[in-house]
Design a protein around this motif. Structure first.
Motif, short mmCIF file in Angstrom:
data_model
loop_
_atom_site.label_atom_id
_atom_site.label_comp_id
_atom_site.label_asym_id
_atom_site.label_seq_id
_atom_site.Cartn_x
_atom_site.Cartn_y
_atom_site.Cartn_z
N GLU A 283 0.68 -1.22 0.09
CA GLU A 283 0.00 -0.20 -0.10
C GLU A 283 0.80 1.42 0.03
O GLU A 283 0.61 2.10 -0.72
CB GLU A 283 -0.99 -0.15 1.10
CG GLU A 283 -2.08 1.08 1.05
CD GLU A 283 -2.75 1.36 2.66
OE1 GLU A 283 -2.59 0.33 3.34
OE2 GLU A 283 -3.30 2.25 2.61
N SER A 284 2.06 1.21 0.85
CA SER A 284 2.90 2.46 0.79
C SER A 284 3.60 2.68 -0.43
O SER A 284 3.65 3.94 -0.89
CB SER A 284 3.92 2.42 2.12
OG SER A 284 4.82 1.39 1.68
N GLU A 285 4.10 1.59 -1.26
CA GLU A 285 4.23 1.72 -2.40
C GLU A 285 3.49 2.11 -3.47
O GLU A 285 3.97 3.40 -4.01
CB GLU A 285 4.67 0.28 -2.84
CG GLU A 285 5.19 0.12 -4.38
CD GLU A 285 6.79 0.93 -4.67
OE1 GLU A 285 7.28 0.84 -3.74
OE2 GLU A 285 7.12 0.83 -5.62
N GLU A 286 2.34 2.13 -3.30
CA GLU A 286 1.25 2.75 -4.25
C GLU A 286 0.99 4.01 -3.80
O GLU A 286 1.11 4.83 -4.81
CB GLU A 286 -0.21 1.62 -4.04
CG GLU A 286 -1.20 2.04 -5.17
CD GLU A 286 -2.28 1.24 -4.96
OE1 GLU A 286 -2.23 0.09 -4.51
OE2 GLU A 286 -3.33 1.67 -4.92
N VAL A 287 0.79 4.14 -2.75
CA VAL A 287 0.39 5.53 -2.33
C VAL A 287 1.44 6.50 -2.53
O VAL A 287 1.31 7.68 -3.03
CB VAL A 287 0.20 5.67 -0.59
CG1 VAL A 287 -0.01 7.07 -0.09
CG2 VAL A 287 -1.12 4.87 -0.23
N PHE A 288 2.82 6.40 -2.12
CA PHE A 288 3.84 7.10 -2.36
C PHE A 288 4.41 7.05 -3.70
O PHE A 288 4.86 8.38 -4.12
CB PHE A 288 4.99 6.88 -1.28
CG PHE A 288 4.82 7.16 0.15
CD1 PHE A 288 4.81 8.39 0.61
CD2 PHE A 288 4.50 6.01 1.04
CE1 PHE A 288 4.33 8.82 2.02
CE2 PHE A 288 4.26 6.31 2.32
CZ PHE A 288 4.16 7.59 2.77
N SER A 289 4.36 6.22 -4.51
CA SER A 289 4.89 6.31 -5.98
C SER A 289 4.08 6.85 -6.55
O SER A 289 4.51 7.81 -7.37
CB SER A 289 4.92 4.84 -6.30
OG SER A 289 3.69 4.40 -6.91
N ARG A 290 2.53 7.04 -6.54
CA ARG A 290 1.60 8.03 -6.96
C ARG A 290 1.80 9.49 -6.52
O ARG A 290 2.00 10.47 -7.39
CB ARG A 290 0.14 7.47 -6.60
CG ARG A 290 -0.89 8.34 -7.55
CD ARG A 290 -2.23 7.85 -7.29
NE ARG A 290 -2.64 6.50 -6.92
CZ ARG A 290 -3.06 6.35 -5.70
NH1 ARG A 290 -3.40 7.27 -4.89
NH2 ARG A 290 -3.10 4.99 -5.33
N TYR A 291 2.14 9.55 -5.36
CA TYR A 291 2.24 10.94 -4.64
C TYR A 291 3.65 11.72 -5.30
O TYR A 291 3.64 12.88 -5.84
CB TYR A 291 2.56 10.81 -3.26
CG TYR A 291 2.82 12.09 -2.46
CD1 TYR A 291 1.89 13.07 -2.21
CD2 TYR A 291 4.12 12.45 -1.96
CE1 TYR A 291 2.45 14.17 -1.61
CE2 TYR A 291 4.69 13.68 -1.40
CZ TYR A 291 3.34 14.59 -1.35
OH TYR A 291 3.67 15.62 -0.44
N VAL A 292 4.78 10.80 -5.33
CA VAL A 292 6.14 11.59 -5.96
C VAL A 292 6.12 11.56 -7.33
O VAL A 292 6.50 12.63 -7.90
CB VAL A 292 7.35 10.74 -5.63
CG1 VAL A 292 7.38 10.53 -4.13
CG2 VAL A 292 7.44 9.20 -6.38
N GLY B 98 13.93 12.00 8.38
CA GLY B 98 12.78 11.10 8.88
C GLY B 98 11.62 11.06 7.81
O GLY B 98 10.76 10.13 7.80
N TRP B 99 11.34 12.46 7.24
CA TRP B 99 10.22 12.54 6.37
C TRP B 99 10.46 12.48 4.91
O TRP B 99 9.52 12.45 4.13
CB TRP B 99 9.34 13.90 6.36
CG TRP B 99 8.77 14.08 7.83
CD1 TRP B 99 9.01 15.06 8.64
CD2 TRP B 99 7.72 13.34 8.46
NE1 TRP B 99 8.05 14.77 9.76
CE2 TRP B 99 7.18 13.76 9.61
CE3 TRP B 99 7.01 12.25 7.94
CZ2 TRP B 99 5.92 13.29 10.36
CZ3 TRP B 99 5.92 11.74 8.61
CH2 TRP B 99 5.70 12.15 9.71
N THR B 100 11.81 12.28 4.56
CA THR B 100 12.03 12.00 3.19
C THR B 100 11.51 10.58 2.62
O THR B 100 11.77 9.60 3.01
CB THR B 100 13.79 11.95 3.00
OG1 THR B 100 14.16 13.08 3.72
CG2 THR B 100 14.08 12.08 1.41
N ILE B 101 10.76 10.68 1.61
CA ILE B 101 10.16 9.65 0.94
C ILE B 101 11.19 8.98 0.18
O ILE B 101 12.01 9.34 -0.55
CB ILE B 101 8.90 9.83 0.00
CG1 ILE B 101 7.94 10.53 0.71
CG2 ILE B 101 8.47 8.60 -0.71
CD1 ILE B 101 6.90 11.22 -0.06
N HIS B 102 11.51 7.73 0.49
CA HIS B 102 12.34 6.61 -0.09
C HIS B 102 12.05 5.35 -0.07
O HIS B 102 11.16 4.88 0.29
CB HIS B 102 13.79 6.84 0.75
CG HIS B 102 13.61 6.31 2.06
ND1 HIS B 102 12.90 6.90 3.16
CD2 HIS B 102 14.18 5.29 2.90
CE1 HIS B 102 12.96 6.27 4.18
NE2 HIS B 102 13.83 5.06 3.92
#
Ligand SMILES: O=C(O)CCC(=O)C(=O)O
Length: 263
Positions: free
Chosen positions: A168-177, A200-204
């Protein structure tokens, strides 16, 4: 605050702007071999993973994860307590002193899966965003082996979603970035002893390990001395509070016996 370690004002600025920075040669080649042996031996001894890769979920496929090795192995403790790592962390955060959150080995096995996009602060019950992770490969790595990858500038907006590392995080954050058009940044290669530092907040994320070699990486998470525990906002934050701050309660200055000052 002026840096007192080997990092430059420019690298300090890069971290503030991008949320991550690469430091070459933090651990010199001649020092890598003995530290590597200690960490590899400890991971082999302490890993309880028995399942074939195919039988694991996405998180389980991403890496063998062993935490707070410093409490279990004196030789690894010498690596984790390298003052120059902590001084770089303090300089990057612009603070005088940093404490240990925890260390962890993240070994991506040959054929191991990708590490989904995520934000680390989701897990951390502290009242500061002055938190940084050092990520150091113990062997030379290239993109085929699962390079750590950052969405530059993604830390500035803070929390994006309440989601653990998962499909789910892969989906949410890859769409966001993608939607926000963040520049995606990763090194083409890293030499053993180079290190990245990310906030800590850097999406990676990290790619899969398509090679036949283990991607051996060691990480150390630091936070600014003086930070206080917060009420846990999720079961994961409760688990972190219990594991990394034994005996401590929300509101207290984070300073259990597992969080020594490191520089
Ligand atoms: O090593 C990896 O694959 C991911 C590392 C990571 O997410 C971290 O150190 O915060």
């Amino acid at each position: 605050m002026q840096p007192t370690s080997q990092i430059s004002n420019r690298q300090q600025g890069d971290l503030i702007r991008d949320g991550h920075v690469l430091v070459h040669g933090l651990l010199p080649a001649e020092e890598i071999a003995s530290h590597r042996k200690a960490i590899v031996d400890a991971v082999a001894r302490l890993s309880a993973e028995q399942r074939e890769l195919e039988a694991r979920d996405t998180y389980g496929k991403a890496f063998l994860q062993i935490t707070n090795l410093w409490t279990k192995d004196d030789a690894v403790k010498r690596f984790v307590f390298e003052k120059k790592f902590a001084q770089v962390a303090a300089d990057l955060l612009g603070v005088e002193k940093v404490r240990l959150y925890h260390d962890q080995a993240l070994f991506k096995e040959p054929g191991g899966g990708h590490t989904p996009w995520h934000q680390d602060m989701y897990y951390w019950p502290l009242d500061t965003d002055k938190m940084v992770t050092m990520w150091m490969p113990l062997v030379d790595i290239d993109d085929e082996m699962g390079m750590i990858t950052f969405a530059s500038g993604s830390h500035i907006a803070g929390p994006v979603d309440n989601v653990e590392i998962s499909d789910e995080s892969e989906e949410v954050f890859s769409r966001y970035v993608t939607d926000r058009r963040f520049a995606i940044s990763k090194a083409e290669s890293m030499t053993a002893g180079d290190a990245t530092f990310h906030l800590g907040w850097t999406i990676h994320s990290a790619g899969a390990n398509k090679s036949d070699k283990m991607r051996e990486a060691m990480t150390i998470i630091y936070f600014a001395d003086g930070a206080r525990m917060t009420e846990p906002k999720s079961v994961h934050q409760q688990a972190d509070l219990d594991a990394w701050f034994p005996g401590q309660k929300p509101g207290e200055i984070a300073s259990s016996e597992l969080n020594p000052v490191m520089n």
